[in-house]
Design a protein around this motif. Structure first.
Motif, PDB file in Angstrom:
ATOM      1  N   LYS A 123       0.838  -1.202   0.000  1.00  0.00           N
ATOM      2  CA  LYS A 123       0.000   0.000   0.000  1.00  0.00           C
ATOM      3  C   LYS A 123       0.874   1.254   0.000  1.00  0.00           C
ATOM      4  O   LYS A 123       0.638   2.202  -0.761  1.00  0.00           O
ATOM      5  CB  LYS A 123      -0.906   0.010   1.233  1.00  0.00           C
ATOM      6  CG  LYS A 123      -1.727   1.283   1.345  1.00  0.00           C
ATOM      7  CD  LYS A 123      -2.514   1.370   2.636  1.00  0.00           C
ATOM      8  CE  LYS A 123      -3.205   2.751   2.703  1.00  0.00           C
ATOM      9  NZ  LYS A 123      -3.975   2.915   3.943  1.00  0.00           N
ATOM     10  N   THR A 124       1.900   1.244   0.842  1.00  0.00           N
ATOM     11  CA  THR A 124       2.789   2.402   0.921  1.00  0.00           C
ATOM     12  C   THR A 124       3.471   2.654  -0.417  1.00  0.00           C
ATOM     13  O   THR A 124       3.580   3.796  -0.881  1.00  0.00           O
ATOM     14  CB  THR A 124       3.850   2.173   2.013  1.00  0.00           C
ATOM     15  OG1 THR A 124       3.191   1.952   3.255  1.00  0.00           O
ATOM     16  CG2 THR A 124       4.790   3.353   2.128  1.00  0.00           C
ATOM     17  N   LEU A 125       3.908   1.558  -1.048  1.00  0.00           N
ATOM     18  CA  LEU A 125       4.613   1.696  -2.321  1.00  0.00           C
ATOM     19  C   LEU A 125       3.684   2.257  -3.394  1.00  0.00           C
ATOM     20  O   LEU A 125       4.068   3.163  -4.149  1.00  0.00           O
ATOM     21  CB  LEU A 125       5.158   0.323  -2.737  1.00  0.00           C
ATOM     22  CG  LEU A 125       6.129   0.276  -3.910  1.00  0.00           C
ATOM     23  CD1 LEU A 125       7.360   1.125  -3.638  1.00  0.00           C
ATOM     24  CD2 LEU A 125       6.540  -1.169  -4.188  1.00  0.00           C
ATOM     25  N   LEU A 126       2.461   1.731  -3.467  1.00  0.00           N
ATOM     26  CA  LEU A 126       1.537   2.219  -4.488  1.00  0.00           C
ATOM     27  C   LEU A 126       1.080   3.640  -4.175  1.00  0.00           C
ATOM     28  O   LEU A 126       0.945   4.474  -5.088  1.00  0.00           O
ATOM     29  CB  LEU A 126       0.329   1.282  -4.591  1.00  0.00           C
ATOM     30  CG  LEU A 126       0.623  -0.148  -5.056  1.00  0.00           C
ATOM     31  CD1 LEU A 126      -0.644  -0.983  -5.099  1.00  0.00           C
ATOM     32  CD2 LEU A 126       1.304  -0.147  -6.424  1.00  0.00           C
ATOM     33  N   SER A 127       0.878   3.918  -2.908  1.00  0.00           N
ATOM     34  CA  SER A 127       0.431   5.266  -2.537  1.00  0.00           C
ATOM     35  C   SER A 127       1.471   6.311  -2.914  1.00  0.00           C
ATOM     36  O   SER A 127       1.129   7.461  -3.225  1.00  0.00           O
ATOM     37  CB  SER A 127       0.150   5.337  -1.029  1.00  0.00           C
ATOM     38  OG  SER A 127      -0.891   4.469  -0.675  1.00  0.00           O
ATOM     39  N   SER A 128       2.728   5.896  -2.876  1.00  0.00           N
ATOM     40  CA  SER A 128       3.795   6.851  -3.195  1.00  0.00           C
ATOM     41  C   SER A 128       3.764   7.277  -4.661  1.00  0.00           C
ATOM     42  O   SER A 128       4.445   8.223  -5.043  1.00  0.00           O
ATOM     43  CB  SER A 128       5.159   6.243  -2.857  1.00  0.00           C
ATOM     44  OG  SER A 128       5.470   5.193  -3.759  1.00  0.00           O
ATOM     45  N   LYS A 129       2.963   6.571  -5.463  1.00  0.00           N
ATOM     46  CA  LYS A 129       2.880   6.909  -6.892  1.00  0.00           C
ATOM     47  C   LYS A 129       1.609   7.668  -7.232  1.00  0.00           C
ATOM     48  O   LYS A 129       1.283   7.857  -8.396  1.00  0.00           O
ATOM     49  CB  LYS A 129       2.922   5.620  -7.733  1.00  0.00           C
ATOM     50  CG  LYS A 129       4.156   4.765  -7.523  1.00  0.00           C
ATOM     51  CD  LYS A 129       5.401   5.449  -8.047  1.00  0.00           C
ATOM     52  CE  LYS A 129       6.617   4.515  -7.918  1.00  0.00           C
ATOM     53  NZ  LYS A 129       7.862   5.199  -8.326  1.00  0.00           N
ATOM     54  N   GLU A 161       3.668  -2.541 -12.699  1.00  0.00           N
ATOM     55  CA  GLU A 161       5.021  -2.072 -13.021  1.00  0.00           C
ATOM     56  C   GLU A 161       5.720  -1.512 -11.791  1.00  0.00           C
ATOM     57  O   GLU A 161       6.924  -1.694 -11.605  1.00  0.00           O
ATOM     58  CB  GLU A 161       4.952  -1.006 -14.118  1.00  0.00           C
ATOM     59  CG  GLU A 161       4.744  -1.578 -15.504  1.00  0.00           C
ATOM     60  CD  GLU A 161       4.720  -0.498 -16.576  1.00  0.00           C
ATOM     61  OE1 GLU A 161       4.203  -0.784 -17.651  1.00  0.00           O
ATOM     62  OE2 GLU A 161       5.223   0.621 -16.315  1.00  0.00           O
ATOM     63  N   THR A 162       4.947  -0.852 -10.944  1.00  0.00           N
ATOM     64  CA  THR A 162       5.545  -0.283  -9.729  1.00  0.00           C
ATOM     65  C   THR A 162       6.129  -1.384  -8.848  1.00  0.00           C
ATOM     66  O   THR A 162       7.253  -1.267  -8.337  1.00  0.00           O
ATOM     67  CB  THR A 162       4.474   0.505  -8.944  1.00  0.00           C
ATOM     68  OG1 THR A 162       3.970   1.548  -9.776  1.00  0.00           O
ATOM     69  CG2 THR A 162       5.057   1.088  -7.667  1.00  0.00           C
ATOM     70  N   LEU A 163       5.366  -2.440  -8.704  1.00  0.00           N
ATOM     71  CA  LEU A 163       5.852  -3.558  -7.879  1.00  0.00           C
ATOM     72  C   LEU A 163       6.988  -4.295  -8.578  1.00  0.00           C
ATOM     73  O   LEU A 163       7.970  -4.710  -7.951  1.00  0.00           O
ATOM     74  CB  LEU A 163       4.704  -4.520  -7.577  1.00  0.00           C
ATOM     75  CG  LEU A 163       3.508  -3.921  -6.820  1.00  0.00           C
ATOM     76  CD1 LEU A 163       2.389  -4.941  -6.685  1.00  0.00           C
ATOM     77  CD2 LEU A 163       3.937  -3.419  -5.445  1.00  0.00           C
ATOM     78  N   ARG A 164       6.859  -4.439  -9.891  1.00  0.00           N
ATOM     79  CA  ARG A 164       7.879  -5.190 -10.631  1.00  0.00           C
ATOM     80  C   ARG A 164       9.205  -4.434 -10.647  1.00  0.00           C
ATOM     81  O   ARG A 164      10.278  -5.016 -10.506  1.00  0.00           O
ATOM     82  CB  ARG A 164       7.401  -5.428 -12.065  1.00  0.00           C
ATOM     83  CG  ARG A 164       8.339  -6.299 -12.897  1.00  0.00           C
ATOM     84  CD  ARG A 164       7.837  -6.413 -14.315  1.00  0.00           C
ATOM     85  NE  ARG A 164       7.823  -5.120 -14.981  1.00  0.00           N
ATOM     86  CZ  ARG A 164       7.042  -4.823 -16.015  1.00  0.00           C
ATOM     87  NH1 ARG A 164       6.200  -5.717 -16.482  1.00  0.00           N
ATOM     88  NH2 ARG A 164       7.085  -3.638 -16.584  1.00  0.00           N
ATOM     89  N   ILE A 180      12.358 -11.417  -1.552  1.00  0.00           N
ATOM     90  CA  ILE A 180      13.462 -11.839  -2.418  1.00  0.00           C
ATOM     91  C   ILE A 180      13.073 -11.734  -3.881  1.00  0.00           C
ATOM     92  O   ILE A 180      13.851 -11.317  -4.724  1.00  0.00           O
ATOM     93  CB  ILE A 180      13.843 -13.307  -2.119  1.00  0.00           C
ATOM     94  CG1 ILE A 180      14.228 -13.477  -0.664  1.00  0.00           C
ATOM     95  CG2 ILE A 180      14.954 -13.778  -3.033  1.00  0.00           C
ATOM     96  CD1 ILE A 180      14.335 -14.937  -0.245  1.00  0.00           C
ATOM     97  N   ALA A 181      11.849 -12.135  -4.166  1.00  0.00           N
ATOM     98  CA  ALA A 181      11.420 -12.184  -5.565  1.00  0.00           C
ATOM     99  C   ALA A 181       9.933 -11.861  -5.636  1.00  0.00           C
ATOM    100  O   ALA A 181       9.182 -12.074  -4.690  1.00  0.00           O
ATOM    101  CB  ALA A 181      11.692 -13.565  -6.146  1.00  0.00           C
ATOM    102  N   VAL A 182       9.523 -11.326  -6.810  1.00  0.00           N
ATOM    103  CA  VAL A 182       8.128 -10.952  -7.037  1.00  0.00           C
ATOM    104  C   VAL A 182       7.683 -11.563  -8.358  1.00  0.00           C
ATOM    105  O   VAL A 182       8.387 -11.485  -9.359  1.00  0.00           O
ATOM    106  CB  VAL A 182       7.978  -9.416  -7.099  1.00  0.00           C
ATOM    107  CG1 VAL A 182       6.524  -9.036  -7.355  1.00  0.00           C
ATOM    108  CG2 VAL A 182       8.471  -8.779  -5.814  1.00  0.00           C
ATOM    109  N   GLU A 183       6.514 -12.207  -8.339  1.00  0.00           N
ATOM    110  CA  GLU A 183       5.941 -12.761  -9.572  1.00  0.00           C
ATOM    111  C   GLU A 183       4.483 -12.337  -9.673  1.00  0.00           C
ATOM    112  O   GLU A 183       3.829 -12.078  -8.660  1.00  0.00           O
ATOM    113  CB  GLU A 183       6.049 -14.289  -9.578  1.00  0.00           C
ATOM    114  CG  GLU A 183       7.481 -14.799  -9.641  1.00  0.00           C
ATOM    115  CD  GLU A 183       7.554 -16.318  -9.681  1.00  0.00           C
ATOM    116  OE1 GLU A 183       6.495 -16.947  -9.852  1.00  0.00           O
ATOM    117  OE2 GLU A 183       8.653 -16.856  -9.515  1.00  0.00           O
ATOM    118  N   PHE A 184       3.978 -12.309 -10.913  1.00  0.00           N
ATOM    119  CA  PHE A 184       2.632 -11.789 -11.142  1.00  0.00           C
ATOM    120  C   PHE A 184       1.791 -12.774 -11.943  1.00  0.00           C
ATOM    121  O   PHE A 184       2.314 -13.543 -12.753  1.00  0.00           O
ATOM    122  CB  PHE A 184       2.699 -10.467 -11.929  1.00  0.00           C
ATOM    123  CG  PHE A 184       3.478  -9.402 -11.240  1.00  0.00           C
ATOM    124  CD1 PHE A 184       2.870  -8.567 -10.313  1.00  0.00           C
ATOM    125  CD2 PHE A 184       4.830  -9.224 -11.500  1.00  0.00           C
ATOM    126  CE1 PHE A 184       3.602  -7.585  -9.664  1.00  0.00           C
ATOM    127  CE2 PHE A 184       5.561  -8.242 -10.860  1.00  0.00           C
ATOM    128  CZ  PHE A 184       4.944  -7.422  -9.930  1.00  0.00           C
TER     129      PHE A 184
END
Lengths: 452, 298
Positions: free
Chosen positions: B16-22, B99-102, B117-121
């Motif tokens: 949430k914090t990461l997306l809110s920052s955008k 894209e923000t998360l990736r 460690i890793a992110v997948e979608f």
């Protein structure tokens, strides 16, 4: 019509203390070191006082000398059997092999038919003589058995003693399998017998009589608990054993060790990143394997069964997979590469010699409070019942990098005895320590004094 | 918390914090009116993003109890469709969120330290009404779970005996107020468990004769443990409180290697998050799948 259902299979393994006289097949008298069965598969029942040696009492649950029950007060005498102790007066023999393995009967080799111009070699048989006789040489390959089981501490000690031989020892509840120094005897001190029960009371069960182990492997990964695999070679395969009468006229005991298994996730692993054993770093491990093999020699002297068995040198190899980044600053890829190359670890020039590293795998009831990447001066002795420690003295032979989401490195190694002198063992190549449920529960191994 | 470690609660908060920052002016998610965690209230300001915990998978563990947990969170984007551009905006916001998360990959915490460690979608799925889009993000983190072991293993325990061990372990969590668990039940015979929320139920779901060694079977028993919390409001805090209790149960279920010798191994294999309607009450439901392997000597 006879059917053997695999669910009904049960296995038992017993040890008989040697050294045996492999040519003594006497069935009467008081020989303590006669083999267990004659070449014809007849049990040898020698007696001395109230003790019975070899023959049909390999799997007797009551401890004591042959027909007499009793308690163990010292190492068992030559020729008597050893089982997994459940008290000082009782032993068990069952072992849960996976995959219903059977015995290899052994192969006879027929060599050099007479080169007399015939297209196909011929066999004339015993009646042939002179020019009609065929020249056939017979050689024996002894029967074999390969088995794998999930490790319980007592079963590991029982089966492992057949491989480690004089390295099997105990001090009260503390049990130990350890590679021995070069001065140890080549005559097998512990000789195994492995029984596969085919039926409860018919004479159709199978017994590998008087066997020694030629390999011993341990492995564990994230999905598979610690597993032991062993190869055995025996003197004789008997296929007409009656499981109801092969334990001093009683039924063979197939009771299984009730100890815990050893999953990798319950293990703490320490690896030294230098030559000393006091610089052990705690790292997580994804997989571990250790494989030992022994050069076991058989001499037949023109007999169909071996007249002499020698356990030769052992060699040990293994691998362990840890994170490429190690933990903290310990055992990173760079550090391990330097350990392998011995460049820059303590000086700037490569060295022609290499120092061993230590790998300790510790299963303890009370998990040692060791933080990831922390340094431990030394692992401490097995403390609680069914604790298991595997300690290796290793020289790195290869490092490969792989991994899934996290990069990992697989360290391949050889295990070597570290000697102070040509007769003094400083650090064993392999040392496996465990603790039994009670101090009085002794296997009866000859070496009663062992230290961690 | 050490690097590359997190919890489901912290993960949704950090996402949430990461997306809110955008969402600021001139940034990629400009126009998003709110980024939320959990279910939506009756009335909302669109377009919005909400994060719903989906599941945690616990693969087989490495030594020292190290596990690389795979946590999946569903990212929903909702908009109100008044004109064609609104449809494109929903798709755009979903693209940008992914894209923000990736691009970040590490889902940092408040200190800026990496938590995964890793992110997948999964692929982005557009709703038929074109007013919503969803994708799932699976984040892998490390965690060390310590376990207690018993030295010897009992022969042929009943499923009831194993269940009793699980029940007792969970019931011991009730007296500690901070655990926020009011009651633990065996089975779900009636709706008693729904009257003492947050509550936990545990039951046997399967008993399989899975594998065999000579002289010894290894029956596998599967148990479901359910945690229920009342969705009193659509506030984020309702979900976060539920996730706190779920974390407590996760630690309890992973702390026993063999349940006092009742089995030779026990594993929490997955945690599934969802909702349930019971007695006209909307509940957060979290299901823990426990697989035990027992012994049966022939």
């Amino acid at each position: 019509m006879a059917i053997h259902s695999l669910w009904d299979d049960q296995y038992a393994i017993s040890i008989r203390r040697g050294p045996l006289d492999w040519s003594d097949q006497s069935t009467t008298g008081s020989a303590t070191d006669a083999v267990s069965h004659t070449d014809a598969g007849v049990p040898t029942q020698n007696t001395s006082s109230n003790a019975e040696y070899g023959g049909d009492w390999h799997f007797k649950a009551a401890r004591g000398g042959g027909g007499a029950s009793g308690t163990l007060t010292a190492a068992v005498a030559k020729g008597q059997t050893i089982g997994m102790p459940t008290s000082n007066a009782a032993v068990i023999f069952g072992i849960p092999f996976t995959g219903n393995p059977d015995f290899g009967a052994g192969v006879e080799i027929i060599e050099a038919p007479l080169a007399d111009g015939m297209t196909v070699g011929r066999v004339q048989g015993a009646a042939g003589s002179g020019a009609d006789a065929s020249n056939i040489f017979r050689g024996g390959i002894t029967p074999t058995f390969s088995g794998e089981f999930l490790v319980n501490s007592q079963a590991l000690m029982q089966a492992g003693a057949i491989f480690f031989q004089e390295g099997a020892g105990e001090n009260a509840a503390h049990k130990q399998l350890k590679t021995v120094a070069t001065t140890s005897s080549s005559d097998p001190l512990y000789v195994g017998s492995i029984l596969r029960k085919m039926s409860a009371s018919a004479a159709d069960s199978r017994l590998l009589s008087d066997c020694v182990a030629s390999s011993f492997s341990l492995s564990a990964d994230r999905s598979t608990p610690l597993t032991c695999s062993m190869d055995f070679t025996g003197r004789l395969l008997a296929t007409n054993i009656n499981a109801s009468t092969c334990a001093d006229t009683g039924a063979a005991d197939f009771t299984l060790d009730g100890g815990r298994n050893y999953t990798l996730q319950d293990c703490k692993v320490l690896i030294s990143q230098g030559p000393g054993s006091t610089d052990l770093k705690h790292v997580p491990v994804d997989a571990f394997s250790l494989s030992g093999s022994a050069e076991t020699g058989y001499t037949f002297y023109n007999q169909p069964t071996p007249q002499s068995v020698l356990t030769g040198p052992q060699s040990w190899e293994g691998s362990i997979t840890i994170p490429y980044s190690g933990r903290g600053t310990a055992l990173t890829g760079d550090v391990v590469q330097k350990l392998l190359a011995q460049i820059g670890a303590s000086s700037s020039t490569p060295s022609g010699t290499t120092d061993p590293i230590q790998i300790h795998l510790l299963w303890a009831a009370a998990a040692p409070g060791i933080a990831d990447g922390s340094t431990v001066s030394a692992s401490t002795a097995v403390a609680a019942a069914r604790d298991l420690h595997i300690r290796l003295n290793c020289v790195l032979t290869d490092v490969s990098v792989g991994g899934d989401s996290e990069a990992t490195q697989t360290l391949s190694f050889r295990c070597l005895n570290h000697m102070a002198t040509n007769t003094t063992l400083t650090t064993a190549a392999v040392s496996i320590d465990t603790k039994n449920d009670a101090a009085a529960n002794l296997f009866g191994f000859a070496s009663q004094a062992v230290a961690y | 918390m050490a690097d590359y470690q997190t919890t489901m609660k912290d993960l949704v908060s950090n996402i949430k914090t990461l997306l809110s920052s955008k969402t600021g002016s001139g940034l990629a998610l400009e126009g998003i009116r709110q980024v939320k965690r959990g279910i939506l209230p009756q009335n909302n300001q669109f377009p919005l993003i909400t994060l719903i915990p989906d599941r945690e998978l616990l693969p087989s563990l490495s030594s020292s109890g190290l596990v690389r947990i795979e946590r999946t969170v569903s990212v929903f984007v909702f908009g109100q469709i008044h004109r064609p551009d609104d449809v494109f905006n929903v798709q755009k916001y979903a693209d940008v969120a992914m894209e923000t998360l990736r691009d970040n990959q590490t889902i940092p915490d408040s200190d800026g330290d990496p938590t995964v460690i890793a992110v997948e979608f999964t692929p982005i799925t557009i709703d038929e009404s074109r007013g919503g889009a969803v994708f799932s993000v699976t984040c892998t983190s490390e965690e060390t779970l310590s376990r207690t072991t018993a030295p010897t293993i009992e022969n042929n325990p009943t499923s009831k005996e194993v269940l009793d061990k699980i029940y007792t372990k969970l019931n011991d969590l009730v007296p500690t107020a901070s655990n926020k668990i009011r009651a633990v039940f065996r089975e779900e015979w009636d709706t008693g468990w729904a009257r003492l929320l947050p509550s936990v139920t545990c039951q046997l779901t399967g008993h399989e004769q899975a594998s065999r060694a000579s002289g010894r079977d290894h029956p596998e028993m599967s148990f479901d443990v359910n945690l229920y919390s009342k969705v009193a409001s659509a506030a984020d805090s309702t979900l976060l409180t539920h996730l706190d209790a779920a974390e407590v149960i996760k630690v309890a279920l992973t702390s026993e290697a063999n349940w006092d010798g009742k089995c030779h191994n026990s594993a929490l294999t997955s945690i599934n998050y969802g909702q349930r309607l019971e007695s006209n009450e909307l509940l957060y439901q979290t299901t823990f799948d426990v697989l035990t392997t027992t012994r049966h000597n022939i």
